[in-house]
Design an enzyme around this catalytic site. Structure first.
Site, PDB file in Angstrom:
ATOM      1  N   LYS A  58      20.169   0.905 119.539  1.00 44.57           N
ATOM      2  CA  LYS A  58      18.910   0.037 119.939  1.00 44.57           C
ATOM      3  C   LYS A  58      19.056  -0.007 121.443  1.00 44.57           C
ATOM      4  CE  LYS A  58      18.822   0.291 116.355  1.00 44.57           C
ATOM      5  NZ  LYS A  58      19.537   1.218 115.260  1.00 44.57           N
ATOM      6  N   ALA A 189      15.343  13.600 108.340  1.00 48.14           N
ATOM      7  CA  ALA A 189      14.410  12.517 108.507  1.00 48.14           C
ATOM      8  C   ALA A 189      14.701  11.114 108.111  1.00 48.14           C
ATOM      9  CB  ALA A 189      13.181  12.841 108.389  1.00 48.14           C
ATOM     10  N   GLY A 190      15.957  10.755 107.955  1.00 49.99           N
ATOM     11  CA  GLY A 190      16.450   9.512 107.566  1.00 49.99           C
ATOM     12  C   GLY A 190      16.378   8.644 108.592  1.00 49.99           C
ATOM     13  N   ILE A 192      18.545   7.749 110.920  1.00 49.02           N
ATOM     14  CA  ILE A 192      19.110   8.209 112.261  1.00 49.02           C
ATOM     15  C   ILE A 192      18.424   9.129 113.138  1.00 49.02           C
ATOM     16  CG2 ILE A 192      21.043   9.292 113.364  1.00 49.02           C
ATOM     17  CD1 ILE A 192      23.042   7.655 111.497  1.00 49.02           C
ATOM     18  N   ALA A 276      22.001  14.704 111.007  1.00 45.25           N
ATOM     19  CA  ALA A 276      21.831  13.200 110.545  1.00 45.25           C
ATOM     20  C   ALA A 276      21.496  13.130 109.197  1.00 45.25           C
ATOM     21  CB  ALA A 276      21.046  12.521 111.447  1.00 45.25           C
ATOM     22  N   HIS A 451      -0.286 -20.051 116.379  1.00 41.84           N
ATOM     23  CA  HIS A 451      -1.198 -19.158 116.827  1.00 41.84           C
ATOM     24  C   HIS A 451      -1.430 -18.940 118.073  1.00 41.84           C
ATOM     25  CE1 HIS A 451      -5.144 -16.885 116.844  1.00 41.84           C
ATOM     26  NE2 HIS A 451      -5.419 -17.879 117.964  1.00 41.84           N
TER      27      HIS A 451
HETATM   28  P1  FAD Z   1      32.393   0.320 110.650  1.00 40.01           P
HETATM   29  O1  FAD Z   1      31.576  -0.182 111.583  1.00 40.01           O
HETATM   30  O2  FAD Z   1      32.643   1.712 110.417  1.00 40.01           O
HETATM   31  O3  FAD Z   1      34.071  -0.251 111.130  1.00 40.01           O
HETATM   32  C1  FAD Z   1      35.104   0.243 110.435  1.00 40.01           C
HETATM   33  C2  FAD Z   1      36.244   0.128 111.518  1.00 40.01           C
HETATM   34  O4  FAD Z   1      37.662   0.467 110.858  1.00 40.01           O
HETATM   35  C3  FAD Z   1      36.183   1.119 112.469  1.00 40.01           C
HETATM   36  O5  FAD Z   1      36.392   0.664 113.750  1.00 40.01           O
HETATM   37  C4  FAD Z   1      37.452   2.189 112.283  1.00 40.01           C
HETATM   38  O6  FAD Z   1      37.964   3.002 113.180  1.00 40.01           O
HETATM   39  C5  FAD Z   1      38.317   1.199 111.482  1.00 40.01           C
HETATM   40  N1  FAD Z   1      39.247   1.763 110.730  1.00 40.01           N
HETATM   41  C6  FAD Z   1      39.049   2.748 109.707  1.00 40.01           C
HETATM   42  N2  FAD Z   1      40.005   2.949 108.970  1.00 40.01           N
HETATM   43  C7  FAD Z   1      41.029   2.293 109.579  1.00 40.01           C
HETATM   44  C8  FAD Z   1      42.469   2.271 109.243  1.00 40.01           C
HETATM   45  N3  FAD Z   1      42.988   3.031 108.420  1.00 40.01           N
HETATM   46  N4  FAD Z   1      43.249   1.609 110.208  1.00 40.01           N
HETATM   47  C9  FAD Z   1      42.606   0.828 111.223  1.00 40.01           C
HETATM   48  N5  FAD Z   1      41.224   0.801 111.515  1.00 40.01           N
HETATM   49  C10 FAD Z   1      40.570   1.583 110.693  1.00 40.01           C
HETATM   50  N6  FAD Z   1      23.125  -0.746 110.602  1.00 40.01           N
HETATM   51  C11 FAD Z   1      22.137  -1.837 110.453  1.00 40.01           C
HETATM   52  O7  FAD Z   1      22.306  -2.719 109.665  1.00 40.01           O
HETATM   53  N7  FAD Z   1      21.193  -1.660 111.725  1.00 40.01           N
HETATM   54  C12 FAD Z   1      21.229  -0.727 112.475  1.00 40.01           C
HETATM   55  O8  FAD Z   1      20.437  -0.613 113.514  1.00 40.01           O
HETATM   56  C13 FAD Z   1      22.144   0.388 112.528  1.00 40.01           C
HETATM   57  N8  FAD Z   1      22.180   1.364 113.319  1.00 40.01           N
HETATM   58  C14 FAD Z   1      22.924   2.513 113.275  1.00 40.01           C
HETATM   59  C15 FAD Z   1      23.009   3.607 114.151  1.00 40.01           C
HETATM   60  C16 FAD Z   1      23.560   4.571 113.919  1.00 40.01           C
HETATM   61  C17 FAD Z   1      23.396   5.709 115.037  1.00 40.01           C
HETATM   62  C18 FAD Z   1      24.761   4.450 112.976  1.00 40.01           C
HETATM   63  C19 FAD Z   1      25.743   5.640 112.806  1.00 40.01           C
HETATM   64  C20 FAD Z   1      25.060   3.564 112.122  1.00 40.01           C
HETATM   65  C21 FAD Z   1      23.800   2.421 112.318  1.00 40.01           C
HETATM   66  N9  FAD Z   1      24.071   1.479 111.185  1.00 40.01           N
HETATM   67  C22 FAD Z   1      23.090   0.446 111.470  1.00 40.01           C
HETATM   68  C23 FAD Z   1      24.953   1.275 110.077  1.00 40.01           C
HETATM   69  C24 FAD Z   1      26.348   0.360 110.705  1.00 40.01           C
HETATM   70  O9  FAD Z   1      26.797   0.791 111.868  1.00 40.01           O
HETATM   71  C25 FAD Z   1      27.381   0.251 109.514  1.00 40.01           C
HETATM   72  O10 FAD Z   1      26.559  -0.073 108.374  1.00 40.01           O
HETATM   73  C26 FAD Z   1      28.384  -0.770 109.886  1.00 40.01           C
HETATM   74  O11 FAD Z   1      29.128  -0.471 111.125  1.00 40.01           O
HETATM   75  C27 FAD Z   1      29.283  -0.591 108.859  1.00 40.01           C
HETATM   76  O12 FAD Z   1      30.352  -1.600 109.012  1.00 40.01           O
HETATM   77  P2  FAD Z   1      31.736  -1.599 108.338  1.00 40.01           P
HETATM   78  O13 FAD Z   1      32.441  -2.892 109.096  1.00 40.01           O
HETATM   79  O14 FAD Z   1      31.769  -1.318 107.072  1.00 40.01           O
HETATM   80  O15 FAD Z   1      32.248  -0.284 108.999  1.00 40.01           O
HETATM   81  P1  NAD Z   2      19.940   8.573 105.502  1.00 40.99           P
HETATM   82  O1  NAD Z   2      20.476   8.901 104.497  1.00 40.99           O
HETATM   83  O2  NAD Z   2      19.030   7.409 106.167  1.00 40.99           O
HETATM   84  O3  NAD Z   2      19.104   9.999 105.870  1.00 40.99           O
HETATM   85  C1  NAD Z   2      19.610  11.353 105.821  1.00 40.99           C
HETATM   86  C2  NAD Z   2      18.104  12.220 105.388  1.00 40.99           C
HETATM   87  O4  NAD Z   2      18.732  13.514 105.493  1.00 40.99           O
HETATM   88  C3  NAD Z   2      17.857  12.188 104.192  1.00 40.99           C
HETATM   89  O5  NAD Z   2      16.202  11.884 104.238  1.00 40.99           O
HETATM   90  C4  NAD Z   2      18.013  13.289 103.333  1.00 40.99           C
HETATM   91  O6  NAD Z   2      17.338  13.656 102.461  1.00 40.99           O
HETATM   92  C5  NAD Z   2      18.272  14.379 104.498  1.00 40.99           C
HETATM   93  N1  NAD Z   2      19.091  15.375 104.252  1.00 40.99           N
HETATM   94  C6  NAD Z   2      20.395  15.450 103.525  1.00 40.99           C
HETATM   95  N2  NAD Z   2      20.762  16.599 103.547  1.00 40.99           N
HETATM   96  C7  NAD Z   2      19.957  17.559 104.403  1.00 40.99           C
HETATM   97  C8  NAD Z   2      20.000  18.699 104.510  1.00 40.99           C
HETATM   98  N3  NAD Z   2      20.993  19.583 104.194  1.00 40.99           N
HETATM   99  N4  NAD Z   2      18.847  19.294 105.310  1.00 40.99           N
HETATM  100  C9  NAD Z   2      17.915  18.604 105.649  1.00 40.99           C
HETATM  101  N5  NAD Z   2      17.787  17.298 105.604  1.00 40.99           N
HETATM  102  C10 NAD Z   2      18.811  16.724 104.567  1.00 40.99           C
HETATM  103  O7  NAD Z   2      21.422   8.909 106.683  1.00 40.99           O
HETATM  104  P2  NAD Z   2      21.500   8.855 108.008  1.00 40.99           P
HETATM  105  O8  NAD Z   2      20.070   8.788 108.990  1.00 40.99           O
HETATM  106  O9  NAD Z   2      22.396   9.961 108.471  1.00 40.99           O
HETATM  107  O10 NAD Z   2      22.010   7.338 108.382  1.00 40.99           O
HETATM  108  C11 NAD Z   2      23.202   7.098 107.810  1.00 40.99           C
HETATM  109  C12 NAD Z   2      23.185   5.757 107.367  1.00 40.99           C
HETATM  110  O11 NAD Z   2      23.736   4.816 108.476  1.00 40.99           O
HETATM  111  C13 NAD Z   2      21.656   5.097 106.691  1.00 40.99           C
HETATM  112  O12 NAD Z   2      21.854   5.470 105.455  1.00 40.99           O
HETATM  113  C14 NAD Z   2      22.068   3.605 107.088  1.00 40.99           C
HETATM  114  O13 NAD Z   2      22.388   2.986 106.049  1.00 40.99           O
HETATM  115  C15 NAD Z   2      22.655   3.717 108.162  1.00 40.99           C
HETATM  116  N6  NAD Z   2      21.860   3.544 109.408  1.00 40.99           N
HETATM  117  C16 NAD Z   2      20.922   2.330 109.599  1.00 40.99           C
HETATM  118  C17 NAD Z   2      20.255   2.122 110.495  1.00 40.99           C
HETATM  119  C18 NAD Z   2      19.386   0.891 110.651  1.00 40.99           C
HETATM  120  O14 NAD Z   2      19.476  -0.091 109.944  1.00 40.99           O
HETATM  121  N7  NAD Z   2      18.144   0.954 111.284  1.00 40.99           N
HETATM  122  C19 NAD Z   2      20.377   3.291 111.639  1.00 40.99           C
HETATM  123  C20 NAD Z   2      21.009   4.222 111.450  1.00 40.99           C
HETATM  124  C21 NAD Z   2      21.930   4.524 110.497  1.00 40.99           C
END
Ligand code: FAD
Ligand code: NAD
Length: 478
Positions: A58, A189-190, A192, A276, A451
C-alpha cells in the site's frame, strides 16, 4: 524467565499478534514466537502483512498514485507541475520506514501488554509442548495450556517460471525493485498481480499480465470485474486472459517467456517477471510428528468453525487455515480464539469478510455476487449508482466506477455490496456494518449521509434497490 505459559502463539503476523495481545489483555500469561527478520537483520514481528504484504504494497500503491496524479491529473484542475520525476530508492526507503515503524510498534505493544516476545522458531510437539529455537541462544522446551498456531502463508511456485530473486521475482521481490523495468511481465491477474502490476505501470513500466483463466476476477461481481478490466486496460495494463505459461528463461539481463493461448504459442521478452499465482499455507518445520494436529487435503491446518485443531488445546488461525487469505480475517480469528480460551463465546462471521483490491479505482465487496445469486436461484433486487453523477466524485475529478447493492427480493435484506471507485476500501465498511446488523436496503436508504461525500453513492444505490435513487433516472419507479 518461565518456560510455562497459559498461551503460546507461534507466528506474529496479524493473526498471531492479535491473538497474543488479546490473550494478554484478558490476563493470560502469553508468549509469542516469531522468526521473521527485518531488512536490518533484527526481529520484525508483524508477519507477511507488515513486512512483505499489505503495508509495503500500500505504501508503493499510494506513492505511485500520487505520482500519476501529479503527472496526469493535476493539470485538469488547474495545477501545473513541471519536471515531475520518480526517485525509486526514496520511494522504497519510505516504504521501509513505514514497515520498520509498524514492526517496531508490534514489539512495543507486546511489551506494553506483557506478552513475552520470543524471536526465533517454534515447533509444536505432543501435549502442547513447544520447542523454541531462538535466533540467539540455546533451544528450550516450553509448555502451555493452550497453543495458537499462526504461521501464515508463502507464495506458490510454478515449475515453468522458477523464482530466482533477480529477474524472476515473487511479490516480496516485486516490492524491492531498484529501478523501473522498461518491460515487466506478471504471471497471474489476481490481487497481487493487479496491485503490483499497477505500481510499476504507474511508474513507467510497460506491463503485460498473463492470466490462466478466461474470466477476469471470477470471485468479484462480474459487472464490476468487466468495468474494472476496461479501466485497468485503459491505464496501460496489458491483461491477457486464457494464457498458459510454458516457460520463462533468464539470459543476458532479460526474461524470455513462452505462453500459449487460443491462438497458439507466443514469446514475450521482459526485463523483470513477477510470479503472483497465489499463496499456500506455510507449515514447514511447524509440527513434530506427534503434535496431534492434522492437515486438510489442500495442506491447510485442519480446524473446526472456531479454529480448534484436532489436538486438544491447540488452535490455528490466519492464512494457514481455510477461508480467504486476508489479514483482517486472521485478526478476527486470533481475537476469537484468545477470547474463547478466556471463557468467552465469540464467533467470526465469515459471511461478512470484506475483500479489497487496491488498484485505482479500488475494487471492494462484501457478501454475495450477482452471478452467485443467479446460480443459486435466489430472487433479488439490484440498486446501483455511478460515481460519474456523484457531486463529490466530480469535485475530486475521480468519477470512474459505481456502487451496486443486491438485496433479497422478498425481505429486502442486503445480500451483497460491490464497489468500484475512489475509496471503495473505506466505503465497503458501511456495507459490512449494515450486513452485520442484518440491514435491509431500505434501512440504508432511510439513514442520513453527509453531503457531499462519496458515501452518498452507497445511500443512492440503496435507494435504487426500491427504485427511488434521486440523482439518476430509475428503471423501476415506486
Ligand atoms: P503471516 O502474516 O504470514 O505471519 C506468519 C508469521 O509466522 C511470519 O512472521 C512467519 O515468519 C512466522 N512463522 C511461520 N512459521 C513459524 C515458526 N515455525 N516459528 C516461528 N515463526 C513462524 N491482506 C489484506 O487483508 N489486505 C491487503 O492489502 C493485503 N495485501 C497483501 C499484499 C501482498 C504483496 C501479500 C503477499 C499479501 C497481502 N495480504 C493482504 C495478505 C496478508 O498479508 C495475509 O493474509 C496475512 O499476513 C496473513 O496473516 P497471518 O498472521 O496468518 O500470517
Ligand atoms: P490470487 O489467488 O489472488 O491470484 C492468482 C491468480 O493467478 C489467479 O487469477 C489465478 O488464476 C492465476 N494463476 C494461477 N496459476 C497461473 C499460471 N500458471 N499462469 C497464469 N495465471 C495463473 O493470488 P495472489 O494474487 O498471488 O495473492 C495471494 C493472496 O494474497 C490473495 O488470494 C489474497 O488473499 C492475498 N492478498 C490480498 C490482498 C488484498 O487484500 N488487497 C493483496 C495481495 C494479496
Amino acid at each position: 524467565m518461565s518456560d510455562s505459559f497459559d498461551v503460546i502463539v507461534i507466528g506474529a503476523g496479524p493473526a498471531g499478534y492479535h491473538a497474543a495481545i488479546r490473550a494478554a489483555q484478558l490476563g493470560l500469561s502469553t508468549a509469542c514466537i516469531d522468526k521473521s527478520l527485518g531488512k536490518d537483520g533484527k526481529p520484525a514481528p508483524g508477519g507477511t502483512c507488515l513486512n512483505w504484504g499489505c503495508i509495503p504494497s500500500k505504501a508503493l500503491l499510494d506513492s505511485s498514485h500520487k505520482y500519476v496524479d501529479a503527472k496526469e491529473h493535476f493539470a485538469a484542475v488547474g495545477i501545473g507541475v513541471k519536471g515531475v520525476s520518480v526517485d525509486v530508492p526514496r520511494m522504497i526507503a519510505h516504504k521501509d520506514e513505514v514497515v520498520a515503524k509498524l514492526t517496531g510498534g508490534v514489539a512495543g505493544l507486546f511489551k506494553a501488554n506483557g506478552v513475552t516476545d520470543l524471536p526465533g522458531t517454534g515447533k509444536l510437539k505432543a501435549n502442547r509442548q513447544v520447542e523454541y529455537v531462538p535466533h540467539e541462544g540455546e533451544t528450550r522446551t516450553l509448555e502451555a495450556k493452550h497453543v495458537i498456531l499462526a504461521p501464515g502463508s508463502v507464495p506458490v511456485d510454478i515449475p515453468p517460471a522458477p523464482v530466482d530473486g533477480d529477474l524472476i521475482v515473487d511479490s516480496t521481490g516485486a516490492l524491492e525493485l531498484e529501478t523501473v523495468p522498461e518491460r515487466l511481465g506478471v504471471i497471474g491477474a489476481g490481487v497481487i498481480g493487479l496491485e503490483l502490476g499497477s505500481v510499476w505501470n504507474r511508474l513507467g513500466s510497460e506491463v503485460v499480465v498473463l492470466e490462466a483463466l478466461e474470466d477476469f476476477l471470477p470471485m468479484a461481481d462480474q459487472r464490476i470485474a468487466r468495468d474494472a478490466l476496461k479501466i485497468l486496460k485503459g491505464q496501460g495494463l496489458d491483461i491477457r486472459l486464457g494464457t498458459r505459461v510454458m516457460g520463462a528463461k533468464s539470459s543476458n539481463g532479460t526474461v524470455e517467456v513462452t505462453y500459449q493461448d487460443g491462438e497458439g504459442e507466443h514469446n514475450l521478452t521482459v526485463d523483470k517477471l513477477i510470479v503472483a499465482v497465489g499463496r499456500r499455507p506455510y507449515t514447514e518445520g511447524l509440527l513434530a510428528p506427534d503434535s496431534g494436529v492434522n492437515l486438510d487435503e489442500r495442506g491447510f491446518l485442519f480446524v473446526n468453525d472456531v479454529c480448534a485443531t484436532d489436538a486438544p488445546g491447540v488452535y490455528a488461525v490466519g492464512d494457514v487455515v481455510r477461508g480467504p487469505m486476508l489479514a483482517h480475517k486472521g485478526m478476527e480469528e486470533g481475537i476469537m480464539v484468545a477470547e474463547r480460551i478466556a471463557g468467552q463465546k465469540p464467533l467470526v462471521n465469515y459471511d461478512t469478510v470484506p475483500s479489497v483490491i487496491y488498484t485505482h479505482p479500488e475494487i471492494a465487496w462484501v457478501g454475495k455476487t450477482e452471478q452467485a445469486l443467479k446460480a443459486s436461484g435466489e430472487a433479488y433486487n439490484v440498486g446501483s449508482f455511478p460515481f460519474g453523477v456523484s457531486g463529490r466524485a466530480l469535485a475530486a475529478n475521480d468519477t470512474e466506477g459505481m456502487v451496486k447493492i443486491l438485496a433479497d427480493a422478498e425481505t429486502d435484506r442486503i445480500l451483497g455490496v460491490h464497489i468500484l471507485g475512489p475509496q471503495a476500501s473505506e466505503l465497503v465498511a458501511q456495507a459490512v456494518i449494515a450486513m452485520e446488523f442484518d440491514a435491509c436496503a431500505e434501512d440504508l436508504g432511510l439513514i442520513m449521509f453527509a453531503h457531499p461525500t462519496l458515501s452518498e453513492a452507497v445511500h443512492e444505490a440503496a435507494l435504487g434497490v426500491a427504485g427511488h435513487a434521486i440523482h439518476m433516472v430509475n428503471r423501476k419507479r415506486k
